[in-house]
Motif scaffolding. Structure first.
Motif, short mmCIF file in Angstrom:
data_model
loop_
_atom_site.label_atom_id
_atom_site.label_comp_id
_atom_site.label_asym_id
_atom_site.label_seq_id
_atom_site.Cartn_x
_atom_site.Cartn_y
_atom_site.Cartn_z
N GLY A 80 -94.12 0.68 52.62
CA GLY A 80 -94.21 -0.77 52.52
C GLY A 80 -95.02 -1.26 51.34
O GLY A 80 -94.98 -2.44 51.01
N ASN A 81 -95.77 -0.39 50.70
CA ASN A 81 -96.56 -0.78 49.54
C ASN A 81 -95.73 -0.73 48.26
O ASN A 81 -94.84 0.10 48.12
CB ASN A 81 -97.78 0.12 49.36
N THR A 82 -96.02 -1.62 47.33
CA THR A 82 -95.39 -1.62 46.02
C THR A 82 -96.41 -1.10 45.01
O THR A 82 -97.55 -1.55 44.99
CB THR A 82 -94.97 -3.05 45.61
N LEU A 83 -95.98 -0.14 44.21
CA LEU A 83 -96.86 0.42 43.17
C LEU A 83 -96.48 -0.17 41.83
O LEU A 83 -95.30 -0.38 41.53
CB LEU A 83 -96.72 1.93 43.10
N GLN A 84 -97.46 -0.45 41.03
CA GLN A 84 -97.23 -0.91 39.66
C GLN A 84 -97.96 0.03 38.72
O GLN A 84 -99.13 0.31 38.89
CB GLN A 84 -97.77 -2.34 39.46
N CYS A 113 -92.68 -1.39 38.19
CA CYS A 113 -92.92 -1.51 39.63
C CYS A 113 -92.00 -0.60 40.43
O CYS A 113 -90.80 -0.53 40.17
CB CYS A 113 -92.67 -2.95 40.07
N LEU A 114 -92.58 0.09 41.41
CA LEU A 114 -91.85 0.92 42.36
C LEU A 114 -91.91 0.21 43.70
O LEU A 114 -92.98 0.11 44.30
CB LEU A 114 -92.46 2.32 42.46
N SER A 115 -90.77 -0.29 44.19
CA SER A 115 -90.73 -1.08 45.41
C SER A 115 -90.56 -0.18 46.63
O SER A 115 -90.06 0.94 46.53
CB SER A 115 -89.55 -2.06 45.35
N PRO A 116 -90.95 -0.70 47.80
CA PRO A 116 -90.81 0.09 49.04
C PRO A 116 -89.37 0.48 49.34
O PRO A 116 -89.13 1.49 49.99
CB PRO A 116 -91.34 -0.84 50.12
N ASP A 117 -88.39 -0.29 48.86
CA ASP A 117 -86.99 0.03 49.13
C ASP A 117 -86.40 0.97 48.06
O ASP A 117 -85.20 1.07 47.89
CB ASP A 117 -86.16 -1.24 49.23
N SER A 118 -87.25 1.64 47.29
CA SER A 118 -86.89 2.63 46.27
C SER A 118 -86.33 2.02 44.99
O SER A 118 -85.83 2.75 44.14
CB SER A 118 -85.89 3.66 46.81
N ARG A 119 -86.40 0.71 44.83
CA ARG A 119 -85.97 0.10 43.57
C ARG A 119 -87.07 0.25 42.54
O ARG A 119 -88.25 0.25 42.87
CB ARG A 119 -85.66 -1.40 43.77
N VAL A 120 -86.66 0.35 41.28
CA VAL A 120 -87.61 0.44 40.17
C VAL A 120 -87.36 -0.74 39.24
O VAL A 120 -86.25 -0.97 38.80
CB VAL A 120 -87.45 1.76 39.39
N ASN A 121 -88.41 -1.50 38.96
CA ASN A 121 -88.34 -2.60 38.01
C ASN A 121 -89.11 -2.14 36.78
O ASN A 121 -90.33 -2.09 36.78
CB ASN A 121 -88.96 -3.87 38.60
#
Length: 178
Positions: free
Chosen positions: A136-140, A151-159
């Motif tokens: 549930g955490n987002t890493l930047q 950004c690495l989102s909890p749903d495995s998306r990468v921005n």
């Protein structure tokens, strides 16, 4: 075809010199250098101190002389230390890079007395930081080159657009330096 019938030679290097090239003749097994087999040899030499590398290879003679070597472990009977030399490559003129000899450096803890201390610090750091990687955490990650965040989102998306500002409420910065 990962074993060899060729004559295998080894040179062991330590802080006090080397053994010179020695043929590995008498294994504790009746047939030497078979696929999936561990062979044990006795090599007589003066004490070389801490070992740091070996050169191992074969003469390329005989049918099926190519050889896949996983690793070499040398046990020092004086210090009771084990030195591990990882290879995991072919020694074969027709495979990999075509070399039938390899220079391998030691990879065991005996040459790195501070390794255990570093591992303890790594474990302590992970214990203090692992909460950031919970579900549930987002890493930047801040990229200094583009001066923006990846950004690495909890749903495995990468921005990876390098946004200058965070769009997330709960953000943890992870600084990476190369």
């Amino acid at each position: 075809n990962a074993g060899t019938e060729a004559d295998v030679y080894i040179s062991v290097y330590g802080e006090r010199g080397d053994t010179g090239s020695r043929q590995l003749r008498r294994s504790q097994k009746s047939k030497k250098f078979l696929k999936g087999q561990t062979d044990t040899f006795a090599v007589e030499a003066v004490h070389l101190g801490h070992l740091y590398k070996i050169v191992i290879g074969h003469n390329g003679l005989g049918s099926g002389n190519g050889w896949f070597l996983d690793k070499v472990v040398i046990k020092d009977p004086i210090t009771d230390l084990d030195y591990t030399f990882l290879c995991h490559r072919w020694l074969d003129e027709g495979q990999d890079d075509g070399n039938i000899a390899r220079e391998l450096t030691v990879t065991d803890d005996s040459m790195f007395p501070g390794r255990q201390e570093l591992e303890l610090k790594r474990e302590e750091t992970w214990a203090a930081e692992k909460w950031k990687f919970q579900k549930g955490n987002t890493l930047q990650f801040y990229n200094r080159l583009i001066r923006g965040f990846v950004c690495l989102s909890p749903d495995s998306r990468v921005n990876a657009l390098g946004d200058k500002k965070s769009k997330y409420g709960k953000v943890f910065l992870v600084w990476m330096y190369a």
